[in-house]
Design an enzyme around this catalytic site. Structure first.
Site, PDB file in Angstrom:
ATOM      1  N   GLN A  27       0.797  -1.220   0.000  1.00 23.11           N
ATOM      2  CA  GLN A  27       0.000   0.000   0.000  1.00 23.11           C
ATOM      3  C   GLN A  27       0.838   1.283   0.000  1.00 23.11           C
ATOM      4  O   GLN A  27       0.366   2.327  -0.416  1.00 23.11           O
ATOM      5  CB  GLN A  27      -0.934   0.029   1.219  1.00 23.11           C
ATOM      6  CG  GLN A  27      -2.039  -1.014   1.168  1.00 23.11           C
ATOM      7  CD  GLN A  27      -2.959  -0.913   2.376  1.00 23.11           C
ATOM      8  OE1 GLN A  27      -2.647  -0.248   3.354  1.00 23.11           O
ATOM      9  NE2 GLN A  27      -4.093  -1.571   2.301  1.00 23.11           N
ATOM     10  N   TYR A  54       4.077 -11.052   4.421  1.00 24.36           N
ATOM     11  CA  TYR A  54       3.611  -9.698   4.127  1.00 24.36           C
ATOM     12  C   TYR A  54       4.094  -9.283   2.746  1.00 24.36           C
ATOM     13  O   TYR A  54       5.302  -9.233   2.483  1.00 24.36           O
ATOM     14  CB  TYR A  54       4.099  -8.698   5.178  1.00 24.36           C
ATOM     15  CG  TYR A  54       3.575  -8.942   6.589  1.00 24.36           C
ATOM     16  CD1 TYR A  54       2.499  -9.785   6.832  1.00 24.36           C
ATOM     17  CD2 TYR A  54       4.174  -8.317   7.672  1.00 24.36           C
ATOM     18  CE1 TYR A  54       2.025 -10.000   8.118  1.00 24.36           C
ATOM     19  CE2 TYR A  54       3.708  -8.534   8.967  1.00 24.36           C
ATOM     20  CZ  TYR A  54       2.640  -9.382   9.190  1.00 24.36           C
ATOM     21  OH  TYR A  54       2.181  -9.594  10.474  1.00 24.36           O
ATOM     22  N   SER A 152       1.898 -16.864  17.336  1.00 20.32           N
ATOM     23  CA  SER A 152       0.890 -15.847  17.043  1.00 20.32           C
ATOM     24  C   SER A 152      -0.467 -16.500  16.834  1.00 20.32           C
ATOM     25  O   SER A 152      -0.597 -17.454  16.061  1.00 20.32           O
ATOM     26  CB  SER A 152       1.283 -15.063  15.784  1.00 20.32           C
ATOM     27  OG  SER A 152       0.278 -14.128  15.422  1.00 20.32           O
ATOM     28  N   GLN A 177       1.613 -13.329  19.883  1.00 13.72           N
ATOM     29  CA  GLN A 177       1.200 -12.131  19.143  1.00 13.72           C
ATOM     30  C   GLN A 177      -0.243 -12.283  18.669  1.00 13.72           C
ATOM     31  O   GLN A 177      -0.514 -12.933  17.670  1.00 13.72           O
ATOM     32  CB  GLN A 177       2.125 -11.890  17.947  1.00 13.72           C
ATOM     33  CG  GLN A 177       1.846 -10.559  17.266  1.00 13.72           C
ATOM     34  CD  GLN A 177       2.864 -10.233  16.188  1.00 13.72           C
ATOM     35  OE1 GLN A 177       2.509  -9.987  15.032  1.00 13.72           O
ATOM     36  NE2 GLN A 177       4.132 -10.225  16.543  1.00 13.72           N
ATOM     37  N   SER A 206      -3.143  -4.645  15.788  1.00 16.83           N
ATOM     38  CA  SER A 206      -4.442  -3.978  15.572  1.00 16.83           C
ATOM     39  C   SER A 206      -5.025  -3.378  16.853  1.00 16.83           C
ATOM     40  O   SER A 206      -6.215  -3.561  17.152  1.00 16.83           O
ATOM     41  CB  SER A 206      -5.448  -4.932  14.933  1.00 16.83           C
ATOM     42  OG  SER A 206      -5.043  -5.315  13.645  1.00 16.83           O
ATOM     43  N   ARG A 228      -8.645   2.310   5.020  1.00 10.54           N
ATOM     44  CA  ARG A 228      -8.672   0.850   4.887  1.00 10.54           C
ATOM     45  C   ARG A 228     -10.047   0.358   4.478  1.00 10.54           C
ATOM     46  O   ARG A 228     -10.180  -0.596   3.714  1.00 10.54           O
ATOM     47  CB  ARG A 228      -8.239   0.195   6.199  1.00 10.54           C
ATOM     48  CG  ARG A 228      -8.133  -1.323   6.113  1.00 10.54           C
ATOM     49  CD  ARG A 228      -7.279  -1.870   7.222  1.00 10.54           C
ATOM     50  NE  ARG A 228      -5.908  -1.388   7.113  1.00 10.54           N
ATOM     51  CZ  ARG A 228      -4.969  -1.609   8.022  1.00 10.54           C
ATOM     52  NH1 ARG A 228      -5.268  -2.293   9.104  1.00 10.54           N
ATOM     53  NH2 ARG A 228      -3.749  -1.153   7.865  1.00 10.54           N
ATOM     54  N   GLN A 290       1.570   9.661  11.670  1.00 15.62           N
ATOM     55  CA  GLN A 290       0.797   8.671  12.407  1.00 15.62           C
ATOM     56  C   GLN A 290       1.657   8.012  13.483  1.00 15.62           C
ATOM     57  O   GLN A 290       1.177   7.719  14.576  1.00 15.62           O
ATOM     58  CB  GLN A 290       0.245   7.617  11.448  1.00 15.62           C
ATOM     59  CG  GLN A 290      -0.808   8.159  10.484  1.00 15.62           C
ATOM     60  CD  GLN A 290      -1.191   7.140   9.423  1.00 15.62           C
ATOM     61  OE1 GLN A 290      -0.350   6.373   8.948  1.00 15.62           O
ATOM     62  NE2 GLN A 290      -2.451   7.121   9.052  1.00 15.62           N
ATOM     63  N   GLU A 293       2.009  10.463  16.378  1.00 11.58           N
ATOM     64  CA  GLU A 293       0.789  10.558  17.184  1.00 11.58           C
ATOM     65  C   GLU A 293       0.653   9.367  18.117  1.00 11.58           C
ATOM     66  O   GLU A 293       0.416   9.514  19.321  1.00 11.58           O
ATOM     67  CB  GLU A 293      -0.447  10.641  16.291  1.00 11.58           C
ATOM     68  CG  GLU A 293      -1.749  10.661  17.102  1.00 11.58           C
ATOM     69  CD  GLU A 293      -3.006  10.564  16.260  1.00 11.58           C
ATOM     70  OE1 GLU A 293      -4.092  10.466  16.866  1.00 11.58           O
ATOM     71  OE2 GLU A 293      -2.909  10.558  15.029  1.00 11.58           O
ATOM     72  N   ASN A 294       0.800   8.163  17.584  1.00 15.22           N
ATOM     73  CA  ASN A 294       0.543   6.969  18.387  1.00 15.22           C
ATOM     74  C   ASN A 294       1.560   6.764  19.500  1.00 15.22           C
ATOM     75  O   ASN A 294       1.240   6.189  20.551  1.00 15.22           O
ATOM     76  CB  ASN A 294       0.490   5.733  17.485  1.00 15.22           C
ATOM     77  CG  ASN A 294      -0.763   5.704  16.626  1.00 15.22           C
ATOM     78  OD1 ASN A 294      -1.807   6.225  17.013  1.00 15.22           O
ATOM     79  ND2 ASN A 294      -0.668   5.089  15.463  1.00 15.22           N
TER      80      ASN A 294
END
Length: 328
Positions: A27, A54, A152, A177, A206, A228, A290, A293-294
């Site tokens: 993306q 990924y 995970s 995870q 997430s 998204r 982003q 901010e997080n």
């Protein structure tokens, strides 16, 4: 940045990890991906999470190039194995020894490193004896290609069995995870108690429910361009939450976030970090701002009264059925 010990080990990781699922190699253009990694480093993030699947291995390559030139001992690198990669041959997926041993070598080459700090089983493989899987992971640790191992989206029972075998092999299992957020709490009833007993920490993904908990989706409104939910693949992942009752509830969280001096996204990340079994929350980003901010969620303490208000707003909307593990 603040740091937490990962499981019953000596490894410290940053409370916020940077992950490149759905972004690097797909993306987000590589220049922008590199800018996000630089922003993460500048913000004090030392933990970077990826996986061979990924973007069908491209995400690992992008992250390897973005971290090139950094002092290797200054960051922690996490990757995973299980899902199909490459041309899709009969041994190109799962947790059989052949796939695991070949996958770690491919990951190391793409990440431009001699070792990863944590190598994780991306899912549980019902088709392969667990003993075979754990022995392969132990051998990778003994070869110095990974320092620690994790899993995970495993159930409490699977984690218990895996941890027992890992102990027998003298290569402890230290991490799990899962998906975890205010809206998705399936790990709380069974997985977290087992992990606390076994000395395993959560590295959660997430935490903002794939963007839902930012508050950018409004009931009855058009989808934000580039979001998204507007993406064909992404929309399928968050469809369960694109309902007016959920979106209205998220808007009702805004006054609570303001009371805490946070944005909605920061509140969501801070919320998962209140769980003492959580070592780190993974954030993704398509823009450097982003990340900035997080990271402000680090070190935030939410008092009991504020947590009760969150639960009240989300009453009836939270998913906490442990049978839904690996279906997030």
């Amino acid at each position: 940045m603040e740091f937490r010990r990962l499981g019953r080990s000596g490894l410290n990781i940053s409370e916020i990890s940077y992950g490149n699922w759905l972004t690097h190699g797909s993306q987000v253009e590589e220049d922008q991906a590199t800018a996000c990694v630089r922003a993460a480093l500048d913000a004090g993030i030392t933990t970077f999470d990826t996986a061979d699947v990924y973007a069908n291995t491209a995400a690992e390559s992008v992250l390897g190039r973005a971290l090139a030139g950094q002092r290797r001992a200054s960051y922690e690198l996490l990757t995973k194995v299980y899902w199909p990669t490459g041309p899709g041959g009969p041994n190109d997926r799962g947790l059989g020894r052949k796939h695991i041993m070949e996958s770690i070598d491919g990951s190391l080459e793409r990440l431009q490193t001699d070792y990863v700090d944590l190598y994780q089983a991306h899912r549980y493989d019902h088709t392969v004896p667990l003993e075979e899987t754990m022995l392969a992971f132990a051998d990778i640790v003994r070869q110095g290609k990974a320092l620690y191992i994790g899993v995970s989206e495993w159930t409490a029972e699977q984690i218990t069995r895996g941890a027992a075998l890992a102990r027998e092999l003298n290569v402890p299992l230290i991490s799990h995870q899962p998906q975890y957020s205010m809206l998705w709490r399936v790990i709380e009833p069974q997985v977290v108690p087992v992990c606390e007993r076994e000395g395993i920490s959560q590295i959660v993904f997430s935490p903002i429910a794939q963007g839902i908990l930012t508050g950018k989706y409004l009931p009855g409104a058009e989808l934000p361009e580039g979001s998204r939910a507007a993406d064909e693949r992404g929309s399928k992942m968050i469809a369960r939450w694109m309902r007016d009752d959920v979106l209205n509830a998220v808007q009702n969280l805004k006054p609570i976030a303001e009371e805490a001096g946070l944005t909605l996204a920061q509140l969501a990340v801070a919320w998962v970090l209140q769980n003492p079994n959580v070592a780190s929350a993974i954030i993704g980003a398509s823009r450097p701002e982003q990340v900035v901010e997080n990271v402000k969620a680090v070190g935030v303490k939410l008092d009991a009264e504020l947590l009760k208000k969150i639960d009240s707003v989300l009453e009836g909307l939270v998913t906490d059925d442990p049978r839904l593990t690996a279906q997030g």
